[in-house]
Design an enzyme around this catalytic site. Structure first.
Site, PDB file in Angstrom:
ATOM      1  N   ASP A  36       0.958  -1.292   0.089  1.00 19.43           N
ATOM      2  CA  ASP A  36       0.078   0.014   0.082  1.00 19.43           C
ATOM      3  C   ASP A  36       0.763   1.262   0.104  1.00 19.43           C
ATOM      4  O   ASP A  36       0.541   2.283  -0.525  1.00 19.43           O
ATOM      5  CB  ASP A  36      -0.887  -0.078   1.175  1.00 19.43           C
ATOM      6  CG  ASP A  36      -2.084  -1.021   1.167  1.00 19.43           C
ATOM      7  OD1 ASP A  36      -2.139  -1.570   0.007  1.00 19.43           O
ATOM      8  OD2 ASP A  36      -2.446  -1.442   2.131  1.00 19.43           O
ATOM      9  N   LYS A 114     -13.588  -7.415   8.861  1.00 17.26           N
ATOM     10  CA  LYS A 114     -12.991  -7.530   7.480  1.00 17.26           C
ATOM     11  C   LYS A 114     -12.381  -8.941   7.550  1.00 17.26           C
ATOM     12  O   LYS A 114     -11.403  -9.175   7.992  1.00 17.26           O
ATOM     13  CB  LYS A 114     -11.920  -6.520   7.108  1.00 17.26           C
ATOM     14  CG  LYS A 114     -11.470  -6.401   5.914  1.00 17.26           C
ATOM     15  CD  LYS A 114     -10.700  -5.250   5.450  1.00 17.26           C
ATOM     16  CE  LYS A 114     -10.132  -5.172   4.130  1.00 17.26           C
ATOM     17  NZ  LYS A 114      -9.486  -6.385   3.741  1.00 17.26           N
ATOM     18  N   GLU A 169     -16.865 -13.195   1.353  1.00 20.56           N
ATOM     19  CA  GLU A 169     -15.419 -13.590   1.559  1.00 20.56           C
ATOM     20  C   GLU A 169     -15.303 -15.265   1.972  1.00 20.56           C
ATOM     21  O   GLU A 169     -16.142 -15.768   2.778  1.00 20.56           O
ATOM     22  CB  GLU A 169     -14.764 -12.890   2.831  1.00 20.56           C
ATOM     23  CG  GLU A 169     -13.402 -12.907   2.734  1.00 20.56           C
ATOM     24  CD  GLU A 169     -12.796 -11.842   1.674  1.00 20.56           C
ATOM     25  OE1 GLU A 169     -13.645 -11.181   0.960  1.00 20.56           O
ATOM     26  OE2 GLU A 169     -11.635 -11.555   1.709  1.00 20.56           O
TER      27      GLU A 169
HETATM   28  S1  IVH Z   1     -17.155  -4.956   1.231  1.00 21.95           S
HETATM   29  C1  IVH Z   1     -17.280  -2.264  -2.390  1.00 21.95           C
HETATM   30  N1  IVH Z   1     -17.161  -6.306   3.442  1.00 21.95           N
HETATM   31  O1  IVH Z   1     -11.920  -6.843   1.765  1.00 21.95           O
HETATM   32  C2  IVH Z   1     -17.500  -2.961  -0.984  1.00 21.95           C
HETATM   33  N2  IVH Z   1     -15.192  -6.403   1.925  1.00 21.95           N
HETATM   34  O2  IVH Z   1      -9.810  -4.896   0.925  1.00 21.95           O
HETATM   35  C3  IVH Z   1     -16.373  -3.823  -1.151  1.00 21.95           C
HETATM   36  N3  IVH Z   1     -13.634  -8.109   2.768  1.00 21.95           N
HETATM   37  O3  IVH Z   1     -12.278  -7.072  -1.866  1.00 21.95           O
HETATM   38  C4  IVH Z   1     -16.020  -5.180  -0.275  1.00 21.95           C
HETATM   39  N4  IVH Z   1     -14.578  -8.743   4.548  1.00 21.95           N
HETATM   40  O4  IVH Z   1     -12.281  -9.188  -0.307  1.00 21.95           O
HETATM   41  C5  IVH Z   1     -16.568  -5.935   2.307  1.00 21.95           C
HETATM   42  N5  IVH Z   1     -17.282  -7.449   5.274  1.00 21.95           N
HETATM   43  C6  IVH Z   1     -16.505  -7.234   4.175  1.00 21.95           C
HETATM   44  C7  IVH Z   1     -15.462  -7.657   3.958  1.00 21.95           C
HETATM   45  C8  IVH Z   1     -14.935  -7.351   2.706  1.00 21.95           C
HETATM   46  C9  IVH Z   1     -13.414  -8.753   3.607  1.00 21.95           C
HETATM   47  C10 IVH Z   1     -12.575  -7.908   1.691  1.00 21.95           C
HETATM   48  C11 IVH Z   1     -13.079  -8.158   0.279  1.00 21.95           C
HETATM   49  C12 IVH Z   1     -12.538  -6.802  -0.399  1.00 21.95           C
HETATM   50  C13 IVH Z   1     -11.591  -6.484   0.567  1.00 21.95           C
HETATM   51  C14 IVH Z   1     -11.117  -5.213   0.271  1.00 21.95           C
END
Ligand code: IVH
Length: 659
Positions: A36, A114, A169
């Site tokens: 990043d 996440k 996920e």
């Molecule tokens: S929302 C536009 N919710 O994190 C919304 N992502 O760094 C995009 N991820 O590519 C995703 N837990 O693989 C969302 N509760 C969660 C998540 C999540 C893991 C991952 C996902 C995404 C990445 C982004």
């Protein structure tokens, strides 16, 4: 050439290489944070020099890359990534930007964990799963439906006939990850560095049967088309039959969001899957639409990232430890580095082959990672030291000086001396651990005192100590109270379940899980000791290597004598009768295949009944199948069972088994 321009080009090349390693090879060489940082540097330079911005810059796309070999799918709505906030301040800045754009009163947020896995996209046509797709580059993904179908928490049919698309996920739990690595050790395959790599790599396996062996899991978080609120969508997803991570919360204020993030950062270790942060989303879809997105990420969501558990550091030395089975395990002494709130000084290396595989030499810079395990591991060498020193495997035990030996079929060298103090000490520590005999207060120093003072020479001696407590009081730092406590702890260990004793014996390859399987299948030491290698191999989850080691351990007269002494000391040598709320484990360790239509129960009920009794429902008949439960109009599975001579049971007979 201009310095800034050159730097931009260099950064782009470097980032592209890392992207390929991360997304295509599942084999990153730097920590996410470091990646990043490179992106941030590139973005900053490009915004200073917009004249050099080109459409092929890594900053200009969603991220990732599709792989060859699988059909492609173009997403109706791109799978964006998220912007990251590495501190509460950065989270606050995101919130300020939101408010400046909206100038509305109150905003409701949804905070979700996440999950650290790989995102997948699912398409349901009139309630039936039709496509499972990887994220690819966010615009185009790979269609890997057969592999996705093996994930048990992905419903193949929804509870309603809706035509929807779902994102979430896919991940591997920490326990499943450890078991997978234990199994890979037993098969002498390289270990996976972390659950994410193990999960992400699975989807590109060509053979779905390989994927089925990995107990992948799935949490859904996005429903398309969206409803009015993210929180409502999460509830709807749950209603449609998806697993939704239960730890989400609607936050009425930014302070609540911060509290949620801080709380989970301290509690992440209590979960049995890995999380790397919190995703904060604006709850109202109306507001989400007003906020819109940049080319890369939505403005209405952000990832609050926890402190990294990956870092780079240097290897100062490689030392060798002696374990309870006499295995000599190399350990890297590292230049101390902070990682996820603690200072790391050592990393495990497993064995010499691991050092070769990593191409590791003393002096190299390495990427380390602390995953589910407390002790971090070395993921890879990121920079070889020009004057790096190769590791010299010892020819004598570093503790007792006895000869060491590496068998042809083994990856480790072993100290062969039964009386090596290091081996004895480790055997006691293994015995005392919580998941074995759970003897509190029997730590490293105390074990050393007992062994070196000649009070004990194997674990059965612990149970004779109460006979003359004065020998204990004579030891340093052992007052009457400490002696009393220790003896009480030792006495209490007589009441642990049988499976923990099996674990405590320290048989090679028999960790906590395998011990449970063995105890669940044989129920008593007598039956376990009577089992031949072939019989052990028949037990579900027990492979030939484990069967052979267990059998060899139990045939060894010294071990049999130890077990006799433990028995005489009143230790548990059999499973207790079934607990009142737990049905009799009549199917313990068995694989059962169900086919045809059943009259009395649904498939789901039968599966639950089998699992509650310790069995597992398998989808195909093999030599390992315990029996086939056949209902009306059975299919080809019955024929296969007949061909293989597998027992066939009808519904009535099955009912009789459920005592
Ligand atoms: S929302 C536009 N919710 O994190 C919304 N992502 O760094 C995009 N991820 O590519 C995703 N837990 O693989 C969302 N509760 C969660 C998540 C999540 C893991 C991952 C996902 C995404 C990445 C982004």
């Amino acid at each position: 050439m201009n310095g800034a321009r050159e730097r931009i080009e260099r950064l782009r090349t470097e980032i592209r290489q890392h992207e390929r390693r991360y997304y295509v090879d599942n084999d990153p060489t730097i920590a996410d944070e470091e990646f990043d940082l490179l992106m941030q540097q590139l973005r900053a330079l490009e915004s200073e020099h917009p004249e050099w911005l080109t459409p092929d810059s890594p900053t200009q796309r969603v991220g990732g890359q599709a792989t060859d070999g699988f059909p492609s799918h173009v997403f109706s709505e791109p799978m964006l990534s998220l912007d990251n906030a590495y501190s509460v301040e950065e989270l606050g800045e995101w919130n300020d930007r939101l408010r400046a754009r909206l100038d509305d009163g109150d905003i409701d947020y949804v905070a979700e964990l996440k999950i650290d896995g790989a995102s997948i996209h699912l398409i349901y046509d009139a309630g039936i799963l039709s496509h499972g797709i990887t994220r690819g580059d966010g615009r185009v993904g790979d269609v890997v439906t057969s592999n996705v179908r093996t994930i048990r928490s992905v419903p193949l049919r929804l509870t309603a006939d809706d035509t929807v698309e779902v994102r979430g996920e896919m991940f591997l739990g920490i326990d499943a990850f450890r078991r997978l690595n234990e199994e890979r050790d037993a098969r002498e395959l390289p270990r996976f560095a972390n659950p994410r790599n193990a999960a992400a790599g699975s989807l590109h396996q060509v053979d779905p049967a390989m994927v089925r062996e990995r107990p992948l899991d799935f949490f859904a978080y996005t429903l398309l088309p969206r409803g009015e609120r993210q929180s409502r969508d999460l509830e709807r997803l749950h209603g449609l039959g998806f697993k939704v991570n239960p730890n989400w919360s609607v936050c009425g204020s930014f302070d609540d969001v911060v509290e949620f993030c801080r709380d989970w950062e301290t509690r992440r270790d209590t979960l049995d899957y890995e999380i790397d942060g919190v995703v904060v989303k604006v709850d109202s879809v109306d507001l989400q639409e007003r906020l819109g997105r940049t080319s890369k990420a939505p403005r209405w969501a952000i990832a609050f990232k926890f402190k990294a558990r990956q870092a780079t550091t240097s290897v100062l030395d490689i030392q060798v430890q002696v374990g309870r089975t006499g295995a000599l395990t190399p350990k890297a002494a590292l230049e101390p580095v902070p990682l996820g709130g603690v200072t790391i000084r050592n990393a495990t290396l497993h064995n010499e082959d691991e050092i070769d595989r990593l191409g590791l030499r003393i002096g190299d810079r390495v990427l380390i990672e602390r995953g589910g395990d407390v002790i971090p591991k070395i993921v890879k060498v990121v920079e070889s030291a020009p004057d790096g020193r190769p590791f010299q495997a010892p020819t004598a035990c570093p503790v007792c000086g006895s000869a060491v030996f590496r068998a042809e079929d083994e990856v480790v060298r072993r100290c062969l001396s039964q009386t090596c103090p290091a081996r004895i000490k480790e055997a006691f520590l293994h015995w005392a651990q919580r998941k074995a005999m759970n003897i509190g207060g029997l730590g490293e120093r105390r074990v050393e005192q007992l062994v070196e003072g000649g009070l004990v020479s194997d674990v059965s001696d612990l149970y004779t100590l109460s006979g003359n407590p004065e020998r204990l009081t004579a030891l340093e730092r052992m007052g009457d109270k400490s002696v009393e406590n220790l003896l009480a702890e030792i006495d209490a260990s007589r009441a642990v379940p049988f499976e923990q004793l099996v674990h405590g014996l320290g048989i090679r390859h028999v960790g906590e899980r395998t011990a449970q399987v063995l105890a669940g299948h044989f129920h008593s030491m007598k039956r376990l000791m009577a089992a031949e290698t072939a019989e052990l191999e028949q037990v579900d989850e027990i492979g030939p290597v484990v069967a052979e080691t267990v059998s060899r351990f139990l045939r060894e007269p010294r071990n049999r004598a130890l077990i006799d002494r433990l028995d005489a000391a009143g230790l548990p040598m059999a499973s207790e009768g079934p607990a009142p709320d737990r049905p009799n484990q009549v199917f313990a360790g068995q694989r059962i295949v169900v086919t045809g239509t059943l009259g009395a129960w649904t498939r789901g009920e039968v599966k639950a009944m089998i699992e509650a009794r310790g069995g597992r429902v398998a989808s195909s008949v093999s030599g390992r199948t315990a029996f086939v439960l056949a209902g009306a109009d059975p299919g080809s599975k019955l024929a296969k069972a007949e061909k293989l001579g597998v027992r066939i049971v009808d519904e009535a007979a099955f009912g009789d088994m459920l005592v």
